[in-house]
Design a protein around this motif. Structure first.
Motif, PDB file in Angstrom:
ATOM      1  N   VAL A 127       0.850  -1.203   0.000  1.00 46.13           N
ATOM      2  CA  VAL A 127       0.000   0.000   0.000  1.00 46.13           C
ATOM      3  C   VAL A 127       0.882   1.248   0.000  1.00 46.13           C
ATOM      4  N   TRP A 128       1.976   1.219   0.753  1.00 40.56           N
ATOM      5  CA  TRP A 128       2.894   2.368   0.800  1.00 40.56           C
ATOM      6  C   TRP A 128       3.417   2.677  -0.609  1.00 40.56           C
ATOM      7  N   VAL A 129       3.801   1.652  -1.346  1.00 39.05           N
ATOM      8  CA  VAL A 129       4.303   1.853  -2.708  1.00 39.05           C
ATOM      9  C   VAL A 129       3.189   2.363  -3.621  1.00 39.05           C
ATOM     10  N   SER A 130       1.965   1.850  -3.435  1.00 39.92           N
ATOM     11  CA  SER A 130       0.852   2.256  -4.296  1.00 39.92           C
ATOM     12  C   SER A 130       0.497   3.724  -4.104  1.00 39.92           C
ATOM     13  N   MET A 131       0.747   4.272  -2.898  1.00 36.30           N
ATOM     14  CA  MET A 131       0.437   5.686  -2.678  1.00 36.30           C
ATOM     15  C   MET A 131       1.564   6.604  -3.168  1.00 36.30           C
ATOM     16  N   GLY A 132       2.665   6.015  -3.655  1.00 29.39           N
ATOM     17  CA  GLY A 132       3.748   6.815  -4.226  1.00 29.39           C
ATOM     18  C   GLY A 132       5.068   6.702  -3.506  1.00 29.39           C
ATOM     19  N   GLY A 133       5.089   6.016  -2.363  1.00 29.86           N
ATOM     20  CA  GLY A 133       6.329   5.864  -1.616  1.00 29.86           C
ATOM     21  C   GLY A 133       7.246   4.820  -2.239  1.00 29.86           C
ATOM     22  N   THR A 134       8.456   4.750  -1.752  1.00 29.53           N
ATOM     23  CA  THR A 134       9.409   3.737  -2.209  1.00 29.53           C
ATOM     24  C   THR A 134       9.978   3.017  -0.996  1.00 29.53           C
ATOM     25  N   LEU A 135      10.689   1.911  -1.262  1.00 28.49           N
ATOM     26  CA  LEU A 135      11.277   1.106  -0.192  1.00 28.49           C
ATOM     27  C   LEU A 135      12.784   1.032  -0.393  1.00 28.49           C
ATOM     28  N   LEU A 136      13.522   1.260   0.672  1.00 24.37           N
ATOM     29  CA  LEU A 136      14.958   1.042   0.669  1.00 24.37           C
ATOM     30  C   LEU A 136      15.297   0.091   1.810  1.00 24.37           C
ATOM     31  N   TYR A 137      16.447  -0.528   1.738  1.00 15.55           N
ATOM     32  CA  TYR A 137      16.811  -1.560   2.704  1.00 15.55           C
ATOM     33  C   TYR A 137      18.200  -1.308   3.268  1.00 15.55           C
ATOM     34  N   GLY A 138      18.373  -1.644   4.534  1.00  9.75           N
ATOM     35  CA  GLY A 138      19.677  -1.576   5.159  1.00  9.75           C
ATOM     36  C   GLY A 138      20.507  -2.792   4.798  1.00  9.75           C
ATOM     37  N   THR A 139      21.820  -2.696   5.028  1.00  9.16           N
ATOM     38  CA  THR A 139      22.721  -3.777   4.611  1.00  9.16           C
ATOM     39  C   THR A 139      23.303  -4.532   5.785  1.00  9.16           C
TER      40      THR A 139
END
Length: 844
Positions: free
Chosen positions: A720-732
């Motif tokens: 849902v976060w992506v559908s509203m326009g947000g993006t996802l990043l990940y830690g390493t």
């Protein structure tokens, strides 16, 4: 195609010329800081030219492009692609000199300076000005140029004019003013870079200002050096500078010139490299002296190349030490490394000695991290080592002695033994540094079949979220007066409970019998030794800690025996955490003890006998005031509960403080500055050598640690976060965290995210990050976000935690109603973050 040449202000401005500042340039923005620096340089130049009239001072570059309106005759027009701030400042200064000399020496100076340098006489208005500023600055500039009553207004152009008027008034002596004018007109040197007709001027400007091609401090220093080599320049460039430029990138050249300065003065900032180097080189008079400097830079550049690429070092002992310090990841050790390699090259130190010196530095880093010392003064210590270490000792002993004296906290063997048992190692320093220590410990066993550790992650054997099986095992080790939560906090993050594993997400919260089988199958010696135990409770964790401490002491040598005795308990860490403890919150003796690797009893004794900020906010584990609590002031008799209530702490009918307002060990570590903020680092692409993406790894870990229901709910939130326009990043890190990005770095206000999700079970609200990101740097917006999250069932984030990174259990997302409400709040956050712009904030 561009042509570059050295010029003066006189050459630039004399004749029928006009310099037009394009509309896409920023408005004039020099402040007193830049104006004062320029003025100081001019005064020094004027003085130097009394001894040598040919002395010049390089002030930077000017990038020009012929105007498309140029004809075969008339005024030669140029667009100012870069350097308009500098050129505007110099013409404002000429206006101030003109007005001062006209007032004090006669009107002849007005016409002289106007006709030579400020206007094109007898030309119509569009071509009258030699400099045409941007539209926004034009009225203020014309007021100065034409000496109208509006000259020197409150705008930046007016402020610059007033600054120079005041400086000239202070100089006063007509002879000094004449020297200043001559220095400005003939002594200030610039590099004029002129594009050819037909070049796309906006593209040139875009390249210079947006794609990293703006002249760097290294470019400026190169221009200055070769300006000082009028006859030897070509030979020096081809024999010395060009090889240096091929060895090091532009940024690495800037680093080289900074390292050269830090050897002399550790206070020099990297942003001031050009100005400080130029001031130093200005004292050199001959071409020969300048050439010697370029030779020295070339020699040091070859050494820096080895530091940046340790594999090129020929000596295996030095190469190993350089590789480890490079892996540790602190550039403030570079000045010392350059000094050590230089000493070896000069013949005043051997490879064995400089390798030993590097080992002492590595040991200094490792022992400080193991004993929980903060890093806030580490840069100052390292930058000063070259200038402050003894010169009468072999270089390795000089480094060791320097690190051993004063309050540098080079931990001795006794401190290491105590800290490895008790300090929350997992909460200290940076994640990659913690992994390096475990990795280097594993390598010390010298396995005949070493395992590749690049993919291994840090594993808590006793899990962070203990199951009933684990609770029962640990409870068997506790006395009747001990509290399970405090005992677990005191053990779980210590080095004795940590190992390296490729099974992190698979092991999860499994009981020790299950973990033991997998650890026994591991090729990692650290794991095989854990698997040799039949159970895993406090005695086993302490025994392993003791064994690891002895190995650490044998690998990493400590300070000199003559080192001053330092407190074994890092009380300053506790004091820092207490000082940062917000009003409306409280903590416990056990939380503080776990933070510094101590026990609640000595913590209580310390607070009872030594002044400490906010000591009244330290309570017993159940939230009650200790029966032994006493104010240090014997005349003070007020009840600490009354003070706490006034600060916002809520108590129940039994006098117990609200547990939601308790600041635990992890949050205390944040307050003390021990735990750097986790930041989004990677797009969800594959890990090196791993065909799983970061997103897949994240979901695997959530599923293993929290179960399929929570994992499914988490996936819904992310989708849902992506559908509203947000993006996802990940830690390493070993635990693959996920960040909900509402803006990326490319946004004019920078990146921002409301929360990070950790597979270990925390939905972390990043108030600490938001406090410096518009528009949530406004505390009222952060408070609204806190109140919104507190509407979720089971969530109660205390107001006192609005500067921290508190959170709530990831299991909250499994409730459908709570999940929908959370998504509503995240949508609100996203809209607020997206609507923000610099223009809106400037007019707010």
């Amino acid at each position: 195609m561009v042509a570059a040449r050295e010029t003066t202000l006189q050459e630039l401005l004399e004749g029928a010329k006009q310099y037009q500042v394009p509309l896409y340039q920023r408005t004039y923005s020099w402040t007193t800081l830049q104006l004062q620096r320029l003025w100081d340089d001019i005064l020094k130049l004027a003085d130097d030219r009394t001894h040598d009239p040919k002395t010049t001072h390089f002030i930077g570059s000017l990038v020009l492009a012929p105007s498309p309106n140029n004809g075969p005759t008339g005024v030669a027009e140029y667009l100012v692609v870069d350097g308009q701030q500098r050129l505007t400042t110099l013409t404002i200064l000429l206006c101030a000199i003109r007005d001062h000399r006209a007032q004090h020496e006669g009107p002849v100076h007005r016409e002289r300076l106007n006709q030579q340098y400020l206007v094109n006489p007898w030309k119509s208005e569009p071509q009258r000005l030699k400099l045409v500023p941007t539209q926004a600055d034009r009225d203020a500039y014309l007021a100065c140029l034409d000496s109208t009553p509006q000259a020197g207004g409150a705008d930046p152009v007016g402020a610059a004019y007033r600054f120079f008027v005041a400086q000239l008034a202070a100089a006063d002596d007509p002879l000094d003013i004449e020297r200043i004018e001559n220095a400005v007109i003939s002594g200030l040197a610039l590099v004029s870079v002129t594009a050819q007709a037909g070049d796309n001027v906006y593209r040139i400007f875009e390249s210079l200002n947006n794609t990293g091609l703006r002249l760097t401090q290294a470019d400026l220093l190169r221009n200055y050096l070769f300006m000082r080599l009028p006859t030897r320049g070509e030979a020096v460039y081809s024999s010395l500078w060009l090889p240096l430029q091929k060895q090091l990138s532009s940024d690495e050249l800037v680093l080289l010139f900074w390292l050269d300065l830090v050897h002399r003065d550790p206070r020099v900032k990297q942003t001031d490299v050009y100005s400080v180097q130029q001031a130093r080189l200005n004292r050199l008079r001959s071409e020969e002296e300048i050439e010697v400097e370029v030779q020295r830079f070339s020699r040091l550049g070859a050494l820096l190349r080895v530091i940046l690429h340790p594999g090129e070092e020929q000596d295996p002992g030095v190469r190993r030490r350089l590789e480890r310090l490079s892996a540790w990841g602190t550039t403030t050790v570079y000045p010392l490394l350059l000094h050590l390699l230089d000493r070896r090259q000069q013949g005043t130190a051997t490879s064995e000695q400089i390798a030993a010196a590097m080992l002492y530095v590595e040991s200094f880093f490792v022992r400080r991290l193991l004993t929980g010392r903060p890093t806030n003064n580490l840069n100052r210590i390292l930058l000063a080592v070259v200038t402050e270490m003894g010169q009468d000792l072999p270089v390795d002993e000089a480094v060791r002695t320097y690190l051993s004296t004063g309050r540098k906290y080079f931990s001795n063997d006794a401190s290491v033994r105590g800290a490895v048992r008790s300090i929350p190692f997992y909460l200290n320093g940076r994640a990659h540094q913690r992994k390096l220590i475990l990795q280097w410990l594993e390598e010390s066993y010298g396995s005949k079949e070493p395992v590749a550790l690049d993919k291994a992650t840090i594993e808590h054997v006793l899990p962070q979220t203990p199951t009933t099986e684990w609770r029962q095992m640990l409870a068997a080790d506790l006395g009747p007066e001990e509290n399970f939560r405090e005992a677990h906090e005191a053990l779980v993050h210590t080095l004795g409970n940590l190992t390296l594993s490729g099974y992190n997400s698979e092991l999860g919260n499994d009981g020790f019998p299950v973990k033991r089988v997998k650890l026994k199958q591991s090729g990692i010696v650290l794991n095989q030794k854990i698997a040799a135990h039949g159970r895993w409770g406090r005695p086993e964790i302490h025994a392993r800690a003791d064994a690891l401490a002895e190995r650490i002491i044998s690998i990493w040598p400590g300070p000199t025996e003559q080192a001053a005795e330092q407190s074994e308990e890092p009380w300053e860490v506790m004091t820092k955490a207490l000082a940062e403890l917000p009003a409306g919150s409280w903590t416990t003796y056990g939380d503080l003890a776990a933070l510094i690797g101590s026990h609640p009893v000595p913590v209580g004794a310390r607070l009872a006998t030594h002044p400490a900020p906010n000591a009244h906010r330290v309570l017993q584990v159940e939230g009650t005031v200790s029966p032994n609590f006493r104010w240090l002031d014997p005349n003070r008799t007020d009840d600490p509960r009354d003070i706490l209530r006034a600060e916002g702490v809520e108590f129940d009918q039994y006098g117990r403080a609200d547990q939601a307002q308790r600041i635990g060990t992890e949050e205390l570590a944040q307050l003390a500055g021990l735990t750097p903020e986790d930041l989004p680092e990677q797009l969800p692409g594959p890990r090196s050598g791993d065909d799983r993406t970061y997103s897949e790894r994240f979901i695997e870990q959530v599923t293993a640690l929290q179960g399929s229901a929570v994992a499914t709910a988490t996936l819904v939130v992310l989708e849902v976060w992506v559908s509203m326009g947000g993006t996802l990043l990940y830690g390493t890190g070993g635990e693959t965290s996920c960040f909900l990005m509402a803006r990326g770095k490319e946004h004019e206000l920078g990146n921002i995210w409301p929360a990070a999700i950790y597979p270990s079970g925390k939905f972390e609200v990043v108030f600490q990050h938001l406090s410096v990101r518009p528009p949530f740097d406004d505390v009222t917006l952060r408070e609204e976000l806190r109140q919104r999250f507190n509407q979720l069932p089971g969530v109660d984030i205390a107001a006192a935690k609005i500067a921290l990174r508190p959170g709530f259990p990831l299991a909250v997302l499994a409730d459908a109603d709570a999940r929908e409400a959370l998504l509503d709040h995240l949508h609100w956050f996203y809209q607020v973050a997206q609507m923000a712009s610099s223009d809106n904030l400037a007019t707010a």
